[in-house]
Structures are given as C-alpha cells and as structure tokens.
Design a protein around this motif. Structure first.
Motif, short mmCIF file in Angstrom:
data_model
loop_
_atom_site.label_atom_id
_atom_site.label_comp_id
_atom_site.label_asym_id
_atom_site.label_seq_id
_atom_site.Cartn_x
_atom_site.Cartn_y
_atom_site.Cartn_z
N LYS A 92 -3.98 -0.08 4.28
CA LYS A 92 -3.09 -1.25 4.41
C LYS A 92 -2.51 -1.33 5.82
N GLU A 93 -2.13 -0.18 6.38
CA GLU A 93 -1.55 -0.16 7.73
C GLU A 93 -2.60 -0.55 8.78
N LEU A 94 -3.81 -0.03 8.66
CA LEU A 94 -4.87 -0.38 9.60
C LEU A 94 -5.23 -1.86 9.50
N THR A 95 -5.27 -2.39 8.30
CA THR A 95 -5.55 -3.82 8.09
C THR A 95 -4.43 -4.66 8.68
N ARG A 96 -3.17 -4.25 8.45
CA ARG A 96 -2.02 -4.97 8.98
C ARG A 96 -2.08 -5.05 10.50
N ARG A 97 -2.58 -3.98 11.12
CA ARG A 97 -2.68 -3.93 12.58
C ARG A 97 -3.94 -4.62 13.11
N GLY A 98 -4.81 -5.06 12.22
CA GLY A 98 -6.02 -5.78 12.63
C GLY A 98 -7.17 -4.89 13.07
N HIS A 99 -7.17 -3.63 12.67
CA HIS A 99 -8.23 -2.71 13.07
C HIS A 99 -9.43 -2.81 12.14
N HIS A 100 -10.61 -2.53 12.69
CA HIS A 100 -11.82 -2.37 11.89
C HIS A 100 -11.98 -0.88 11.64
N PHE A 101 -12.27 -0.51 10.40
CA PHE A 101 -12.33 0.91 10.06
C PHE A 101 -13.19 1.12 8.84
N VAL A 102 -13.60 2.36 8.66
CA VAL A 102 -14.30 2.80 7.45
C VAL A 102 -13.65 4.11 7.05
N ARG A 103 -13.29 4.22 5.77
CA ARG A 103 -12.68 5.44 5.27
C ARG A 103 -13.34 5.83 3.96
N TYR A 104 -13.64 7.12 3.82
CA TYR A 104 -14.11 7.67 2.57
C TYR A 104 -13.28 8.92 2.30
N ALA A 105 -12.49 8.86 1.24
CA ALA A 105 -11.57 9.95 0.89
C ALA A 105 -10.73 10.29 2.12
N ASP A 121 -11.75 11.16 5.21
CA ASP A 121 -12.42 10.92 6.49
C ASP A 121 -12.30 9.45 6.86
N CYS A 122 -11.97 9.20 8.14
CA CYS A 122 -11.75 7.81 8.57
C CYS A 122 -12.27 7.60 9.98
N ASN A 123 -12.98 6.51 10.20
CA ASN A 123 -13.38 6.06 11.54
C ASN A 123 -12.68 4.74 11.81
N ILE A 124 -12.02 4.66 12.96
CA ILE A 124 -11.37 3.43 13.39
C ILE A 124 -12.11 2.96 14.64
N TYR A 125 -12.55 1.71 14.63
CA TYR A 125 -13.38 1.20 15.71
C TYR A 125 -12.53 0.39 16.69
N VAL A 126 -12.64 0.75 17.98
CA VAL A 126 -11.89 0.10 19.04
C VAL A 126 -12.85 -0.25 20.17
N LYS A 127 -12.35 -1.02 21.15
CA LYS A 127 -13.21 -1.51 22.23
C LYS A 127 -13.26 -0.61 23.46
N GLY A 161 -8.62 3.55 22.05
CA GLY A 161 -8.79 4.62 21.07
C GLY A 161 -7.68 5.66 21.17
N GLU A 162 -7.31 6.01 22.39
CA GLU A 162 -6.24 6.99 22.58
C GLU A 162 -4.90 6.44 22.09
N ARG A 163 -4.66 5.15 22.35
CA ARG A 163 -3.41 4.52 21.90
C ARG A 163 -3.36 4.47 20.37
#
Length: 118
Positions: A71-84, A86-92, A97-99
C-alpha cells in the motif's frame, strides 16, 4: 527483508489481520499458531516473535502483513514486485534507488518493525 519469518512482530500481525478478520476466535487461533513455540534439538523454545518457518500459514500471514508495504509503495507511485518477504522496487536511476531505499527502509523498520537486508 532480513530474517523476516524469525522476527515478525505478533502484535502488529494481529493488528493488520483485524483489518480483514472480524472473528475473535479466528484471531485467537492465529495468535496461538504464532506463539506455539518450536522444538530445537529436543528442547522447547517459546515463540515471542516470528512465524513458524515452513508452516503452511506463514506465507499467507507474510503477505497480509507486508500488504502494508504494498500500500505504501502504491501510494508513492512506485512499480514493484513482492513475493512474501522478497521485494523489488523499480526506479529510473541509481540516485532514485538510493533515495527510495533509505525512505522505504525507514518505513519498514519504524512502522512494520522488520529489518532490511541491504
């Protein structure tokens, strides 16, 4: 996440489950599952945090608990994939990514009380 299944906070887990489960009996049963303890080399160890590794309910509980991250990642407008846990957040960019890593780490450690494995 670092040792998520060993360290998840039981009280927060129940809090997040209450958003979806109205039945107190079911919530008590889940808490008993969480606190049932484990046998370690023939000795009983009480469970004050974490979920049983390999337990059939643990991955489901992880997804409910970490739905707060989704919910937090969606609220911030991030694209991501999470399984249990493990999570990948995709940035430009690396800078982005560091931020995001800093801010999401703070969210995870302060609000969800879990550690990030850098």
């Amino acid at each position: 996440l670092k040792a998520y299944f060993d360290n998840v906070n039981h009280d927060l887990m129940i809090k997040y489950l209450q958003q979806y489960i109205d039945d107190p009996w079911t919530l008590r049963l889940i808490r008993k599952f969480l606190t049932s303890g484990v046998l370690d080399h023939g000795f009983f160890a009480k469970s004050e945090k974490g979920t049983p590794q390999g337990g059939p309910l643990s991955p489901l509980l992880a997804n409910i608990y970490l739905n707060e991250l989704d919910k937090e990642l969606t609220r911030r407008g991030h694209h991501f994939v999470r399984y249990a846990d493990d999570c990948n957040i995709y940035v430009k960019s690396q800078r982005a990514g560091e931020r995001v890593m800093r801010s999401i780490t703070q969210f995870l450690e302060k609000r969800l009380k879990v550690k990030v494995n850098p």
